[in-house]
Design a protein around this motif. Structure first.
Motif, PDB file in Angstrom:
ATOM      1  N   LYS A  99      -6.067  11.715  -2.767  1.00  0.00           N
ATOM      2  CA  LYS A  99      -5.423  10.934  -3.035  1.00  0.00           C
ATOM      3  C   LYS A  99      -4.356   9.866  -2.724  1.00  0.00           C
ATOM      4  CE  LYS A  99      -3.806  14.691  -5.649  1.00  0.00           C
ATOM      5  NZ  LYS A  99      -5.128  15.548  -5.595  1.00  0.00           N
ATOM      6  N   SER A 152      -0.997   8.409  -1.096  1.00  0.00           N
ATOM      7  CA  SER A 152       0.839   8.512  -0.904  1.00  0.00           C
ATOM      8  C   SER A 152       1.798   7.267  -0.464  1.00  0.00           C
ATOM      9  CB  SER A 152       1.114   9.533  -0.396  1.00  0.00           C
ATOM     10  OG  SER A 152       2.948   9.457  -0.427  1.00  0.00           O
ATOM     11  N   GLN A 174       5.250   8.935  -7.244  1.00  0.00           N
ATOM     12  CA  GLN A 174       4.398   9.381  -7.656  1.00  0.00           C
ATOM     13  C   GLN A 174       3.198   9.111  -7.040  1.00  0.00           C
ATOM     14  OE1 GLN A 174       3.256   9.392 -11.775  1.00  0.00           O
ATOM     15  NE2 GLN A 174       3.510   7.240 -12.004  1.00  0.00           N
ATOM     16  N   GLU A 175       2.284  10.302  -6.723  1.00  0.00           N
ATOM     17  CA  GLU A 175       0.846   9.843  -6.119  1.00  0.00           C
ATOM     18  C   GLU A 175       0.125   9.379  -6.714  1.00  0.00           C
ATOM     19  OE1 GLU A 175      -0.361  13.876  -5.029  1.00  0.00           O
ATOM     20  OE2 GLU A 175       0.412  13.887  -2.777  1.00  0.00           O
ATOM     21  N   ILE A 176      -1.284   8.775  -6.282  1.00  0.00           N
ATOM     22  CA  ILE A 176      -1.609   7.505  -6.723  1.00  0.00           C
ATOM     23  C   ILE A 176      -3.028   7.997  -6.605  1.00  0.00           C
ATOM     24  CG2 ILE A 176      -3.111   5.198  -7.539  1.00  0.00           C
ATOM     25  CD1 ILE A 176      -0.646   4.474  -6.827  1.00  0.00           C
ATOM     26  N   GLU A 177      -3.932   8.797  -8.115  1.00  0.00           N
ATOM     27  CA  GLU A 177      -5.244   9.418  -7.666  1.00  0.00           C
ATOM     28  C   GLU A 177      -6.597   8.388  -7.619  1.00  0.00           C
ATOM     29  OE1 GLU A 177      -7.663  13.604  -8.817  1.00  0.00           O
ATOM     30  OE2 GLU A 177      -5.713  12.948  -9.420  1.00  0.00           O
ATOM     31  N   ASN A 229     -10.231   8.241  -8.286  1.00  0.00           N
ATOM     32  CA  ASN A 229     -11.672   8.634  -9.103  1.00  0.00           C
ATOM     33  C   ASN A 229     -12.636   7.832  -8.976  1.00  0.00           C
ATOM     34  OD1 ASN A 229     -12.285   8.641 -11.815  1.00  0.00           O
ATOM     35  ND2 ASN A 229      -9.497   9.851 -11.669  1.00  0.00           N
ATOM     36  N   THR A 262      -9.175   2.583 -10.909  1.00  0.00           N
ATOM     37  CA  THR A 262      -7.406   2.669 -10.317  1.00  0.00           C
ATOM     38  C   THR A 262      -7.083   0.712  -9.850  1.00  0.00           C
ATOM     39  OG1 THR A 262      -8.722   4.967  -9.751  1.00  0.00           O
ATOM     40  CG2 THR A 262      -6.064   3.984  -9.567  1.00  0.00           C
ATOM     41  N   ASP A 297      -9.530  15.734  -1.586  1.00  0.00           N
ATOM     42  CA  ASP A 297      -9.089  16.416  -2.400  1.00  0.00           C
ATOM     43  C   ASP A 297      -8.689  18.162  -2.137  1.00  0.00           C
ATOM     44  OD1 ASP A 297     -10.032  14.339  -4.275  1.00  0.00           O
ATOM     45  OD2 ASP A 297     -12.305  15.027  -4.691  1.00  0.00           O
ATOM     46  N   PHE A 352      -6.177  17.963  -0.328  1.00  0.00           N
ATOM     47  CA  PHE A 352      -4.545  17.661   0.103  1.00  0.00           C
ATOM     48  C   PHE A 352      -4.333  17.858   1.826  1.00  0.00           C
ATOM     49  CE2 PHE A 352      -4.627  20.037  -3.515  1.00  0.00           C
ATOM     50  CZ  PHE A 352      -3.984  19.425  -4.855  1.00  0.00           C
ATOM     51  N   TYR A 403      -1.221   1.987 -12.965  1.00  0.00           N
ATOM     52  CA  TYR A 403       0.277   2.830 -12.746  1.00  0.00           C
ATOM     53  C   TYR A 403       0.782   1.524 -12.147  1.00  0.00           C
ATOM     54  CZ  TYR A 403      -2.085   7.352 -11.024  1.00  0.00           C
ATOM     55  OH  TYR A 403      -3.068   8.593 -10.731  1.00  0.00           O
ATOM     56  N   HIS A 451       3.061   5.666 -15.404  1.00  0.00           N
ATOM     57  CA  HIS A 451       1.491   5.270 -15.667  1.00  0.00           C
ATOM     58  C   HIS A 451       1.334   5.942 -17.114  1.00  0.00           C
ATOM     59  CE1 HIS A 451      -1.951   8.984 -14.218  1.00  0.00           C
ATOM     60  NE2 HIS A 451      -2.220   6.952 -14.827  1.00  0.00           N
TER      61      HIS A 451
END
Length: 223
Positions: A2, A4, A9-12, A14, A19, A48, A50, A212, A222
């Motif tokens: 993630k 920040s 908002q957090e951007i994930e 994967n 992304t 993952d 945190f 995003y 998003h």
């Protein structure tokens, strides 16, 4: 993984698809590019679980490949290590035999000079690869897509765990190439982040991407 960005908002990230973080806000764009390049603390990265991780370890920030000379030499060590690992026994023996011949001939040449000189035999394959000046094809490295493709394949071949970070990709790739890039990152399982300065309508270019957007009023979307 993630990302920040303070106040947003957090951007994930994967490995299933690209992304994209897009914005038409100069301040946001500057914060993202500088932060992902590890030159400010406005961007933070969490795994993952945190747990906080260093941005430079989590994101292999390439920036604008159109302004680069191709693939950076920083990958050479990993490429040489992987090349050494995949050599067959016959290939390894052939290289060793030829290398031995070279040292022998050089030692014989030294006898022609009236000085107490001798060679030091060195069987380090990585140094030999470096001596051979292994490099990417110069013509290929004029193609932005080929540069990006090579970087992603390096991550795959060398088992690098960091995500690939890029900006201004839409300046150089057409929509089909963006689709191909999305398929490549998905099949390779390499998380890839694109940071773009554009308007929200550009989402149409990024099919099969996690998109995003932060607008000129600093509002998150998003889509």
């Amino acid at each position: 993984m993630k990302i920040s960005y303070a106040g947003h908002q957090e951007i994930e990230l994967n490995s299933k698809y690209l992304t994209v973080i897009a914005t038409n806000n100069p301040t946001v764009y500057h914060d993202l590019v500088v932060g992902l390049g590890s030159f400010s603390d406005k961007i933070k990265v969490f795994d993952d679980n945190f747990e906080s991780v260093e941005v430079k370890d989590a994101i292999d920030w390439q920036g604008d490949v159109g302004l680069s000379d191709g693939v950076s030499d920083k990958y050479n060590s990993g490429i040489f290590k992987q090349l050494e690992a995949v050599l067959t026994d016959d290939q390894r023996k052939s290289i060793t035999d030829i290398n031995n011949q070279l040292y022998t001939v050089v030692q014989q040449c030294l006898f022609m000079i009236d000085l107490p000189l001798e060679v030091t035999y060195d069987w380090d394959l990585k140094r030999l690869f470096k001596y051979c000046k292994i490099h990417f094809n110069a013509d290929t490295m004029l193609n932005p897509y080929a540069i990006i493709e090579s970087i992603i394949k390096i991550h795959l071949e060398c088992g690098l765990k960091s995500a690939v970070g890029l900006t201004n990709v839409a300046h150089y790739l057409n929509q089909q190439q963006l689709i191909d890039l999305s398929k490549l990152t998905s099949s390779a399982g390499i998380s890839t982040l694109l940071v773009e300065f554009t308007d929200m309508k550009s989402q149409e270019l990024y099919t099969n991407c996690d998109f995003y957007y932060i607008d000129e009023d600093f509002v998150d979307w998003h889509l």
